[in-house]
Design a protein around this motif. Structure first.
Motif, PDB file in Angstrom:
ATOM      1  N   ARG A  50       0.942  -1.189   0.069  1.00  0.00           N
ATOM      2  CA  ARG A  50       0.157   0.122  -0.094  1.00  0.00           C
ATOM      3  C   ARG A  50       0.798   1.422   0.028  1.00  0.00           C
ATOM      4  O   ARG A  50       0.238   2.223  -0.522  1.00  0.00           O
ATOM      5  N   THR A  51       2.165   1.244   0.346  1.00  0.00           N
ATOM      6  CA  THR A  51       2.928   2.392   0.677  1.00  0.00           C
ATOM      7  C   THR A  51       4.147   2.431  -0.232  1.00  0.00           C
ATOM      8  O   THR A  51       4.830   1.136  -0.554  1.00  0.00           O
ATOM      9  N   THR A  52       4.538   3.548  -0.593  1.00  0.00           N
ATOM     10  CA  THR A  52       5.935   3.717  -1.109  1.00  0.00           C
ATOM     11  C   THR A  52       7.043   2.987  -0.392  1.00  0.00           C
ATOM     12  O   THR A  52       7.631   2.455  -0.686  1.00  0.00           O
ATOM     13  N   LYS A  53       7.162   3.490   1.023  1.00  0.00           N
ATOM     14  CA  LYS A  53       8.044   3.003   1.955  1.00  0.00           C
ATOM     15  C   LYS A  53       8.104   1.375   2.052  1.00  0.00           C
ATOM     16  O   LYS A  53       9.185   1.170   2.044  1.00  0.00           O
ATOM     17  N   GLU A  54       6.843   0.626   2.090  1.00  0.00           N
ATOM     18  CA  GLU A  54       6.936  -0.508   1.965  1.00  0.00           C
ATOM     19  C   GLU A  54       7.504  -1.262   0.811  1.00  0.00           C
ATOM     20  O   GLU A  54       8.202  -2.257   0.815  1.00  0.00           O
ATOM     21  N   PHE A  55       7.217  -0.676  -0.260  1.00  0.00           N
ATOM     22  CA  PHE A  55       7.594  -1.185  -1.741  1.00  0.00           C
ATOM     23  C   PHE A  55       9.144  -0.953  -1.525  1.00  0.00           C
ATOM     24  O   PHE A  55      10.045  -1.790  -2.143  1.00  0.00           O
ATOM     25  N   ILE A  56       9.667   0.233  -1.007  1.00  0.00           N
ATOM     26  CA  ILE A  56      11.242   0.469  -1.042  1.00  0.00           C
ATOM     27  C   ILE A  56      11.699  -0.787  -0.354  1.00  0.00           C
ATOM     28  O   ILE A  56      12.959  -1.305  -0.637  1.00  0.00           O
ATOM     29  N   GLN A  57      11.116  -0.950   0.685  1.00  0.00           N
ATOM     30  CA  GLN A  57      11.552  -1.918   1.706  1.00  0.00           C
ATOM     31  C   GLN A  57      11.957  -3.319   0.905  1.00  0.00           C
ATOM     32  O   GLN A  57      13.042  -4.012   0.883  1.00  0.00           O
ATOM     33  N   PHE A  58      10.884  -3.475   0.299  1.00  0.00           N
ATOM     34  CA  PHE A  58      11.103  -4.879  -0.375  1.00  0.00           C
ATOM     35  C   PHE A  58      12.032  -4.965  -1.529  1.00  0.00           C
ATOM     36  O   PHE A  58      12.511  -5.970  -2.101  1.00  0.00           O
ATOM     37  N   LEU A  59      12.201  -3.560  -2.308  1.00  0.00           N
ATOM     38  CA  LEU A  59      13.108  -3.582  -3.238  1.00  0.00           C
ATOM     39  C   LEU A  59      14.590  -3.656  -2.710  1.00  0.00           C
ATOM     40  O   LEU A  59      15.581  -4.199  -3.523  1.00  0.00           O
ATOM     41  N   PHE A  60      14.601  -3.044  -1.385  1.00  0.00           N
ATOM     42  CA  PHE A  60      15.975  -3.417  -0.974  1.00  0.00           C
ATOM     43  C   PHE A  60      16.341  -4.966  -0.623  1.00  0.00           C
ATOM     44  O   PHE A  60      17.322  -5.408  -0.823  1.00  0.00           O
ATOM     45  N   ILE A  61      15.259  -5.507  -0.321  1.00  0.00           N
ATOM     46  CA  ILE A  61      15.317  -6.995  -0.036  1.00  0.00           C
ATOM     47  C   ILE A  61      15.691  -7.539  -1.615  1.00  0.00           C
ATOM     48  O   ILE A  61      16.602  -8.496  -1.633  1.00  0.00           O
ATOM     49  N   ALA A  62      15.078  -7.322  -2.396  1.00  0.00           N
ATOM     50  CA  ALA A  62      15.285  -8.033  -3.857  1.00  0.00           C
ATOM     51  C   ALA A  62      16.808  -7.602  -4.051  1.00  0.00           C
ATOM     52  O   ALA A  62      17.615  -8.402  -4.705  1.00  0.00           O
ATOM     53  N   LYS A  63      17.293  -6.454  -3.843  1.00  0.00           N
ATOM     54  CA  LYS A  63      18.430  -6.048  -4.235  1.00  0.00           C
ATOM     55  C   LYS A  63      19.434  -6.966  -3.434  1.00  0.00           C
ATOM     56  O   LYS A  63      20.674  -7.362  -3.854  1.00  0.00           O
ATOM     57  N   GLY A  64      19.361  -7.255  -2.225  1.00  0.00           N
ATOM     58  CA  GLY A  64      20.169  -7.982  -1.207  1.00  0.00           C
ATOM     59  C   GLY A  64      20.101  -9.624  -2.026  1.00  0.00           C
ATOM     60  O   GLY A  64      21.068 -10.180  -1.840  1.00  0.00           O
ATOM     61  N   SER A  65      19.084  -9.933  -2.333  1.00  0.00           N
ATOM     62  CA  SER A  65      18.949 -11.281  -3.182  1.00  0.00           C
ATOM     63  C   SER A  65      19.808 -11.299  -4.420  1.00  0.00           C
ATOM     64  O   SER A  65      20.490 -12.414  -4.760  1.00  0.00           O
ATOM     65  N   ALA A  66      19.911 -10.343  -4.965  1.00  0.00           N
ATOM     66  CA  ALA A  66      20.632 -10.032  -6.235  1.00  0.00           C
ATOM     67  C   ALA A  66      22.156 -10.215  -5.799  1.00  0.00           C
ATOM     68  O   ALA A  66      23.063 -11.075  -6.580  1.00  0.00           O
ATOM     69  N   ALA A  67      22.531  -9.775  -4.792  1.00  0.00           N
ATOM     70  CA  ALA A  67      23.911  -9.931  -4.051  1.00  0.00           C
ATOM     71  C   ALA A  67      24.235 -11.278  -3.704  1.00  0.00           C
ATOM     72  O   ALA A  67      25.312 -11.858  -3.800  1.00  0.00           O
ATOM     73  N   GLU A  68      23.230 -11.621  -3.286  1.00  0.00           N
ATOM     74  CA  GLU A  68      23.400 -13.301  -2.883  1.00  0.00           C
ATOM     75  C   GLU A  68      23.783 -14.249  -3.845  1.00  0.00           C
ATOM     76  O   GLU A  68      24.417 -15.172  -3.809  1.00  0.00           O
ATOM     77  N   VAL A  69      22.860 -13.967  -5.048  1.00  0.00           N
ATOM     78  CA  VAL A  69      23.316 -14.623  -6.459  1.00  0.00           C
ATOM     79  C   VAL A  69      24.429 -14.422  -6.862  1.00  0.00           C
ATOM     80  O   VAL A  69      25.255 -15.421  -7.275  1.00  0.00           O
ATOM     81  N   GLN A  70      25.033 -13.103  -6.666  1.00  0.00           N
ATOM     82  CA  GLN A  70      26.529 -13.000  -7.112  1.00  0.00           C
ATOM     83  C   GLN A  70      27.429 -13.610  -6.399  1.00  0.00           C
ATOM     84  O   GLN A  70      28.340 -14.254  -6.865  1.00  0.00           O
ATOM     85  N   SER A  71      27.216 -13.938  -4.938  1.00  0.00           N
ATOM     86  CA  SER A  71      28.017 -14.576  -3.989  1.00  0.00           C
ATOM     87  C   SER A  71      27.934 -15.980  -4.396  1.00  0.00           C
ATOM     88  O   SER A  71      29.075 -16.516  -4.450  1.00  0.00           O
TER      89      SER A  71
END
Length: 152
Positions: free
Chosen positions: A60-81
């Motif tokens: 519902r909020t941009t703040k929550e969306f951003i939080q999930f985007l940060f999690i997605a970015k962390g998963s991209a780093a996990e793939v790289q590792s």
């Protein structure tokens, strides 16, 4: 281009390509087949990227969306590792590593650009300009925001 569905998000589209690439390499190599836990982990990390972008979009909020985007970015780093593990174990060669790493890096940059866009979209123009004085140097990513605005 207005983003009406999560499928319209460039970062999600490229993350989907990354998932296809990860699954292709895992399914084409016998070593991945014998290392079940590692195979599941790298696949799950790749899927987590697109899943978190989609889930965040539905919030519902941009703040929550951003939080999930940060999690997605962390998963991209996990793939790289995990790609380093795959390389070190001989599951993939340097060329395949470079292809997958490059795609995961592109996805991470797109997510970062989208996060920046969302953080700044509701700020008044004068605040945006004055805050640039104290901003750390940005990565070369202006094309990312343009890609979000351009229709396919």
């Amino acid at each position: 281009m207005k983003i009406e569905r999560f499928e319209d998000i460039k970062a999600w589209q490229e993350a989907r390509v990354l998932v296809k690439m990860v699954y292709a390499v895992v399914n084409s190599d016998q070593h991945f087949g014998s290392d079940y836990k590692f195979r599941e982990q790298i696949q799950s990390a790749a899927v987590s990227i697109i899943s978190n972008i989609a889930e965040g979009f539905s919030r519902r909020t941009t703040k929550e969306f951003i939080q999930f985007l940060f999690i997605a970015k962390g998963s991209a780093a996990e793939v790289q590792s995990q790609l380093y593990v795959a390389l070190d174990q001989g599951y993939i060669n340097e060329e395949r590593f470079d292809e997958l790493y490059s795609k995961s890096e592109e996805v991470a940059r797109l997510i970062s650009g989208f996060i920046r866009y969302l953080l700044n979209k509701d700020k008044p123009q004068e605040f945006k300009e004055s805050s640039k004085l104290n901003e750390p140097k940005k990565l070369n990513q202006p094309e990312e925001l343009e890609e979000l605005r351009e229709p396919k």
